[in-house]
Scaffold this motif. Sequence first.
Motif, PDB file in Angstrom:
ATOM      1  N   GLN A  88       0.837  -1.190   0.000  1.00 31.56           N
ATOM      2  CA  GLN A  88       0.000   0.000   0.000  1.00 31.56           C
ATOM      3  C   GLN A  88       0.881   1.253   0.000  1.00 31.56           C
ATOM      4  OE1 GLN A  88      -3.449   0.013  -0.292  1.00 31.56           O
ATOM      5  NE2 GLN A  88      -2.978  -2.152  -0.712  1.00 31.56           N
ATOM      6  N   PRO A  89       0.508   2.284  -0.759  1.00 31.37           N
ATOM      7  CA  PRO A  89       1.334   3.502  -0.817  1.00 31.37           C
ATOM      8  C   PRO A  89       1.277   4.302   0.480  1.00 31.37           C
ATOM      9  CG  PRO A  89      -0.703   3.829  -2.023  1.00 31.37           C
ATOM     10  CD  PRO A  89      -0.681   2.379  -1.638  1.00 31.37           C
ATOM     11  N   TYR A  90       2.416   4.854   0.874  1.00 36.45           N
ATOM     12  CA  TYR A  90       2.444   5.755   2.030  1.00 36.45           C
ATOM     13  C   TYR A  90       1.809   7.092   1.680  1.00 36.45           C
ATOM     14  CZ  TYR A  90       5.553   2.708   4.699  1.00 36.45           C
ATOM     15  OH  TYR A  90       6.087   1.659   5.401  1.00 36.45           O
ATOM     16  N   GLY A  91       1.914   7.499   0.423  1.00 37.07           N
ATOM     17  CA  GLY A  91       1.354   8.769  -0.011  1.00 37.07           C
ATOM     18  C   GLY A  91       2.426   9.807  -0.297  1.00 37.07           C
ATOM     19  N   ILE A  92       2.031  10.862  -0.998  1.00 38.87           N
ATOM     20  CA  ILE A  92       2.928  11.963  -1.350  1.00 38.87           C
ATOM     21  C   ILE A  92       2.986  12.946  -0.189  1.00 38.87           C
ATOM     22  CG2 ILE A  92       3.356  13.824  -3.008  1.00 38.87           C
ATOM     23  CD1 ILE A  92       3.515  11.089  -4.286  1.00 38.87           C
ATOM     24  N   PRO A  93       4.175  13.427   0.186  1.00 42.09           N
ATOM     25  CA  PRO A  93       4.253  14.462   1.233  1.00 42.09           C
ATOM     26  C   PRO A  93       3.444  15.688   0.822  1.00 42.09           C
ATOM     27  CG  PRO A  93       6.443  13.633   0.680  1.00 42.09           C
ATOM     28  CD  PRO A  93       5.507  13.091  -0.351  1.00 42.09           C
ATOM     29  N   TYR A  94       2.797  16.329   1.784  1.00 42.81           N
ATOM     30  CA  TYR A  94       1.961  17.482   1.440  1.00 42.81           C
ATOM     31  C   TYR A  94       1.889  18.465   2.611  1.00 42.81           C
ATOM     32  CZ  TYR A  94      -1.706  15.466   4.402  1.00 42.81           C
ATOM     33  OH  TYR A  94      -2.413  14.966   5.468  1.00 42.81           O
ATOM     34  N   GLY A  95       1.440  19.670   2.294  1.00 43.50           N
ATOM     35  CA  GLY A  95       1.141  20.666   3.311  1.00 43.50           C
ATOM     36  C   GLY A  95       2.347  21.334   3.941  1.00 43.50           C
ATOM     37  N   ARG A  99      14.889  33.242   5.449  1.00 43.45           N
ATOM     38  CA  ARG A  99      14.916  33.871   6.766  1.00 43.45           C
ATOM     39  C   ARG A  99      13.953  33.152   7.704  1.00 43.45           C
ATOM     40  NH1 ARG A  99      15.031  40.390   7.786  1.00 43.45           N
ATOM     41  NH2 ARG A  99      15.367  40.299  10.063  1.00 43.45           N
ATOM     42  N   GLU A 100      14.480  32.665   8.824  1.00 45.54           N
ATOM     43  CA  GLU A 100      13.672  31.836   9.719  1.00 45.54           C
ATOM     44  C   GLU A 100      12.477  32.590  10.286  1.00 45.54           C
ATOM     45  OE1 GLU A 100      14.558  29.992  13.964  1.00 45.54           O
ATOM     46  OE2 GLU A 100      15.458  28.779  12.358  1.00 45.54           O
ATOM     47  N   SER A 101      12.634  33.867  10.590  1.00 50.91           N
ATOM     48  CA  SER A 101      11.520  34.616  11.159  1.00 50.91           C
ATOM     49  C   SER A 101      10.358  34.719  10.177  1.00 50.91           C
ATOM     50  CB  SER A 101      11.978  36.019  11.584  1.00 50.91           C
ATOM     51  OG  SER A 101      12.522  36.728  10.485  1.00 50.91           O
ATOM     52  N   ALA A 102      10.662  34.753   8.875  1.00 52.01           N
ATOM     53  CA  ALA A 102       9.608  34.784   7.859  1.00 52.01           C
ATOM     54  C   ALA A 102       8.929  33.427   7.747  1.00 52.01           C
ATOM     55  CB  ALA A 102      10.188  35.201   6.512  1.00 52.01           C
ATOM     56  N   ILE A 103       9.721  32.363   7.780  1.00 59.57           N
ATOM     57  CA  ILE A 103       9.156  31.013   7.713  1.00 59.57           C
ATOM     58  C   ILE A 103       8.197  30.787   8.877  1.00 59.57           C
ATOM     59  CG2 ILE A 103       9.700  28.550   7.817  1.00 59.57           C
ATOM     60  CD1 ILE A 103      12.403  29.264   6.518  1.00 59.57           C
ATOM     61  N   LYS A 104       8.565  31.255  10.050  1.00 61.86           N
ATOM     62  CA  LYS A 104       7.711  31.080  11.225  1.00 61.86           C
ATOM     63  C   LYS A 104       6.350  31.720  11.013  1.00 61.86           C
ATOM     64  CE  LYS A 104       7.369  32.096  16.153  1.00 61.86           C
ATOM     65  NZ  LYS A 104       8.062  32.649  17.360  1.00 61.86           N
ATOM     66  N   GLN A 105       6.317  32.900  10.419  1.00 65.26           N
ATOM     67  CA  GLN A 105       5.045  33.594  10.217  1.00 65.26           C
ATOM     68  C   GLN A 105       4.156  32.891   9.189  1.00 65.26           C
ATOM     69  OE1 GLN A 105       4.156  36.123  12.231  1.00 65.26           O
ATOM     70  NE2 GLN A 105       6.124  35.649  13.201  1.00 65.26           N
ATOM     71  N   LEU A 106       4.757  32.077   8.334  1.00 69.03           N
ATOM     72  CA  LEU A 106       4.006  31.380   7.277  1.00 69.03           C
ATOM     73  C   LEU A 106       3.918  29.888   7.543  1.00 69.03           C
ATOM     74  CD1 LEU A 106       5.675  33.130   4.196  1.00 69.03           C
ATOM     75  CD2 LEU A 106       3.652  33.870   5.460  1.00 69.03           C
ATOM     76  N   ALA A 107       4.300  29.457   8.740  1.00 69.48           N
ATOM     77  CA  ALA A 107       4.482  28.033   9.021  1.00 69.48           C
ATOM     78  C   ALA A 107       3.242  27.192   8.753  1.00 69.48           C
ATOM     79  CB  ALA A 107       4.945  27.836  10.465  1.00 69.48           C
ATOM     80  N   GLY A 108       2.057  27.715   8.949  1.00 66.92           N
ATOM     81  CA  GLY A 108       0.843  26.937   8.734  1.00 66.92           C
ATOM     82  C   GLY A 108       0.155  27.226   7.428  1.00 66.92           C
ATOM     83  N   LYS A 109       0.842  27.937   6.524  1.00 67.48           N
ATOM     84  CA  LYS A 109       0.224  28.390   5.279  1.00 67.48           C
ATOM     85  C   LYS A 109       1.117  27.976   4.110  1.00 67.48           C
ATOM     86  CE  LYS A 109      -1.667  32.334   7.813  1.00 67.48           C
ATOM     87  NZ  LYS A 109      -1.122  31.890   9.116  1.00 67.48           N
ATOM     88  N   SER A 110       0.872  26.790   3.570  1.00 71.09           N
ATOM     89  CA  SER A 110       1.793  26.213   2.591  1.00 71.09           C
ATOM     90  C   SER A 110       1.874  27.026   1.297  1.00 71.09           C
ATOM     91  CB  SER A 110       1.399  24.766   2.287  1.00 71.09           C
ATOM     92  OG  SER A 110       0.098  24.684   1.755  1.00 71.09           O
ATOM     93  N   THR A 111       0.761  27.598   0.839  1.00 70.09           N
ATOM     94  CA  THR A 111       0.804  28.384  -0.401  1.00 70.09           C
ATOM     95  C   THR A 111       1.629  29.648  -0.209  1.00 70.09           C
ATOM     96  OG1 THR A 111      -1.358  27.558  -1.099  1.00 70.09           O
ATOM     97  CG2 THR A 111      -0.549  29.543  -2.175  1.00 70.09           C
ATOM     98  N   ALA A 112       1.413  30.350   0.889  1.00 71.52           N
ATOM     99  CA  ALA A 112       2.186  31.553   1.181  1.00 71.52           C
ATOM    100  C   ALA A 112       3.661  31.213   1.343  1.00 71.52           C
ATOM    101  CB  ALA A 112       1.651  32.234   2.441  1.00 71.52           C
ATOM    102  N   LEU A 113       3.952  30.072   1.953  1.00 73.70           N
ATOM    103  CA  LEU A 113       5.342  29.638   2.124  1.00 73.70           C
ATOM    104  C   LEU A 113       5.987  29.363   0.773  1.00 73.70           C
ATOM    105  CD1 LEU A 113       7.537  28.968   4.151  1.00 73.70           C
ATOM    106  CD2 LEU A 113       6.574  26.682   4.381  1.00 73.70           C
ATOM    107  N   ASP A 114       5.264  28.702  -0.133  1.00 72.95           N
ATOM    108  CA  ASP A 114       5.792  28.449  -1.476  1.00 72.95           C
ATOM    109  C   ASP A 114       6.083  29.749  -2.210  1.00 72.95           C
ATOM    110  OD1 ASP A 114       5.688  25.718  -1.161  1.00 72.95           O
ATOM    111  OD2 ASP A 114       3.881  25.429  -2.356  1.00 72.95           O
ATOM    112  N   LEU A 115       5.183  30.719  -2.080  1.00 67.31           N
ATOM    113  CA  LEU A 115       5.378  32.000  -2.759  1.00 67.31           C
ATOM    114  C   LEU A 115       6.576  32.745  -2.183  1.00 67.31           C
ATOM    115  CD1 LEU A 115       1.642  33.064  -3.021  1.00 67.31           C
ATOM    116  CD2 LEU A 115       3.165  32.613  -4.954  1.00 67.31           C
TER     117      LEU A 115
END
Length: 321
Positions: free
Chosen positions: A95-102, A218-234
Motif C-alpha cells: 500500500q502507498p504511504y502517499g505523497i508528502p503534502y502541506g 529567513r527563519e523569522s519569515a518562515i515562522k510567520q508562514l508556518a501553517g500556510k503552505s501556499t504563502a510559504l511556497d510564494l
Amino acid sequence: MAHEEEGLAQVHQLLLDYGADGAKVFAGTKLERQCLDAAAAVMSDERFEMNLLHSGFALTALPHRNTKEVIWQRTGGASGEVTLHVESGYGTDKQPYGIPYGSIARLILIHLSTEAVRNNSRVVELGSSMRAFLKRMGVTPGGKTFTLVRDQSRRISMCRLTFFNKRGRDTLVNKGSFVKNAVFVDGNDLDGRDPFQDTVELDDAFFESLKEHPLPLRESAIKQLAGKSTALDLYVFLSYRLHVLPRATPVSWKSLYQQFGAGCSTQKAFVSNIKDPLTLALAVYPEAKVEVQEQGLILHPSDSPVPKTLPRSANFRLVTS
C-alpha cells in the motif's frame, strides 16, 4: 489600508512610521492585521537566523493537501524548465504511504536541508532538534500535530523524486530520494521515544544537489508562514527570483497557475485564491518589489531577504567542503 499592491508597500511604511501598536489602527480586515503582525515580527528580528531549502522547490512544489495520487508532478521556472516528479513509497503490504503534502512536510524538509548543509553531513540528528525547530515555528508536535508530523516524515523518507532540468536541447535528470536510510517506530505507544529515529541519512544525490543549489531563507519569515503552505511556497519563489533579476520581469498568471495551482480546478479560481497568500508572503519580505497586474505579476530586482553577510548574533554559519 488598501488591499492591492499599494497596500502591500504601506504595511511596512506604516510600521516604520507608527510602530507595531500604532499601525494596527489602520488595519480594517483580518488579513491586514495578520500582515501587520507578520511584517512586524520580521522587521523587528535583528538576528537574521537562516534556514535552507533546495532551490528546486522555488520553481516546483509539493501538494498543499492530501492527494490520492501516487505520482505527483509539477512544472515551473520562467519557461517551464524545471519539473519535479515525486513517487510515493510503498509498505510491505504494497500500500502507498502517499505523497508528502502541506506545511508540515515543507517544514520538515527545511529542517533536514538546513541541518545537513550547516554541518556538511548527510546524517541529520532528529528527535530533540526537530522538536526544537517545530517549536520555534510555533508548531507543538503533540496530539493531532504529532500524528501529522509522523505521517509526513514517513512519506518524505519513503518517496522517490526526480528533478528534470531543461538546458537548451538537453535535459538534466537528477534521480533519487530525500532520505537514504530511515527507521520507523511502529504503533501509537512510543513509550516516551521520539517519533523519528535518532538520525536519518539523506540520499547522496539529493545531498550533493542541495549543497550545489541551496536557497537561503529567513527563519523569522518562515515562522510567520508556518501553517500556510501556499504563502510559504510564494515566499520561497520570491526569495529565489527577486535578488537575481537584472530588470523588471513579468510573470503571467498562467505560469504561476502551472507552478502553484495544485488544488485549483481553473486558472480563474487560482488567481482569486492566491491573492491573500501572496499578500502574506510579501508582508514577510519587506525588500520585495512586486506589482500585481491584470495579467499577472511584475517582479522587480530586490534585495535578498537574507543579507550576504550575517550579523555576529546569527546562529547559522554555512559549512562547505
